[in-house]
Design an enzyme around this catalytic site. Structure first.
Site, mmCIF file in Angstrom:
data_model
loop_
_atom_site.group_PDB
_atom_site.id
_atom_site.type_symbol
_atom_site.label_atom_id
_atom_site.label_comp_id
_atom_site.label_asym_id
_atom_site.label_seq_id
_atom_site.Cartn_x
_atom_site.Cartn_y
_atom_site.Cartn_z
ATOM 1 C CB VAL A 166 23.171 -7.703 16.050
ATOM 2 C CG1 VAL A 166 23.225 -6.758 14.864
ATOM 3 C CG2 VAL A 166 24.180 -7.286 17.115
ATOM 4 C CD GLU A 167 21.104 -2.908 21.652
ATOM 5 O OE1 GLU A 167 20.566 -1.785 21.576
ATOM 6 O OE2 GLU A 167 22.309 -3.088 21.908
ATOM 7 C CE LYS A 210 25.303 2.202 24.713
ATOM 8 N NZ LYS A 210 24.782 2.917 25.914
ATOM 9 C CB CYS A 251 14.568 2.530 20.354
ATOM 10 S SG CYS A 251 15.606 1.180 20.965
ATOM 11 C CG ASP A 300 14.535 4.346 16.203
ATOM 12 O OD1 ASP A 300 15.646 4.821 16.488
ATOM 13 O OD2 ASP A 300 14.076 3.322 16.741
ATOM 14 C CG HIS A 326 15.280 0.514 12.863
ATOM 15 N ND1 HIS A 326 15.797 0.341 14.125
ATOM 16 C CD2 HIS A 326 15.582 1.780 12.498
ATOM 17 C CE1 HIS A 326 16.382 1.462 14.517
ATOM 18 N NE2 HIS A 326 16.263 2.351 13.556
ATOM 19 N N GLY A 374 24.393 6.499 16.589
ATOM 20 C CA GLY A 374 25.616 5.829 17.019
ATOM 21 C C GLY A 374 26.525 5.443 15.865
#
Length: 296
Positions: free
Chosen positions: A80-81, A83, A202, A209, A242, A272
């Protein structure tokens, strides 16, 4: 330009109503297709996500807060992205739930649907013993030796590279017999080391990151800390999620060292309100427990 400068020009509309459609899946194949070593072991492991900004309403309309951990199996066809996950979690800030179990069940349903695999979800109350062994939120220390000073006595300048350079694993320059002896290990016992210098970019935002990388490897080949550190530093300008970075490292170490056992995991710093911690293992029986480090 606004009075807040460049950052003031970039706004995001955060949903105020439950919006599972904000979850954005990304195919794992995007990262795995660029890895030359295609092996089913890239799908053995877990990605642990820890979310520190989770809130919802109880039936009285009072905000509730918790820490969450999501375990996404490496065998899932999608990730899942990050943000989009933050936006999704924010979308339940003003949604009423009868119980914590209801919150947990909803997140399990939505994340599992997004990645097309069963996701494990744990919620932790801030009044719980969050730093105890039972929850795994204890601030831990990676196993093994830190290799961050392995190049301290070298006169060679480390180059900045745009792509991970596996050839650095065989770089034996400026290495003495004493270095070989320090770096060697019996093939029947794992050699564990870590570095706090993992950095990548990213691929969506190009933002940096930062993370800590830990490896436990059992191999007949000699492991040289200086060569490994050069290799880790070669990720500094690499664009990769990642999960893809950890899988690339797992693949490169597997190819070069031909290990009988291998664990590669990373703890990335929070962005975030969420940190991502991928782990890949040569056998599922080697899977360690989730944990968090001082920078998280």
């Amino acid at each position: 330009m606004s009075i807040h400068g460049i950052l003031g020009e970039q706004t995001t509309d955060y949903p105020t109503e439950y919006s599972p459609e904000t979850l954005y899946p990304i195919a794992r194949s995007m990262g795995r297709d660029v890895i030359s070593w295609h092996d089913e072991r890239l799908a053995v492991g877990v990605d642990w996500w820890q979310a520190f900004e989770l809130s919802w309403l109880n039936p009285q309309g009072i905000s509730q807060v918790a820490i969450a951990r999501f375990g996404i199996p490496a065998s899932s066809p999608f990730i899942v992205e990050s943000k989009s996950l933050k936006l999704y979690l924010n979308s339940i800030n003003f949604t009423e739930f009868a119980s914590w179990d209801d919150v947990q069940a909803l997140i399990v349903k939505d994340l599992s649907a997004c990645v097309q695999a069963e996701v494990q979800v744990e919620l932790f109350n801030l009044d719980d013993d969050l730093y105890g062994e039972a929850t795994g939120l204890l601030i831990a220390q990676p196993n093994g030796i830190c290799i961050d000073e392995a190049l301290a006595n070298s006169s060679e300048k480390v180059a900045l590279t745009e792509h991970p350079d596996v050839s650095l694993l065989s770089n034996d320059t400026e290495r003495s017999l004493e270095d070989f002896q320090k770096s060697s290990q019996n093939s029947s016992e794992p050699f564990s080391f870590y570095s706090n210098l993992l950095r990548s970019n990213c691929p969506v935002t190009n933002q940096p990151d930062w993370g800590t990388l830990a490896v436990s490897i059992t191999s007949n080949k000699t492991i040289n800390e200086a060569s490994i550190l050069r290799y880790i530093l070669s990720f500094r300008q690499h664009n990769g999620f990642h999960e893809q970075c950890v899988e690339q490292i797992f693949a490169d170490l597997s190819q070069y060292y031909q290990p009988t056992e291998l664990i590669v995991r990373a703890w990335y710093t929070r962005r975030g309100g969420i940190d991502i911690n991928p782990c890949r293992v040569s056998d599922i029986s080697l899977l360690p427990q989730p944990s968090r480090l001082i920078r998280q």
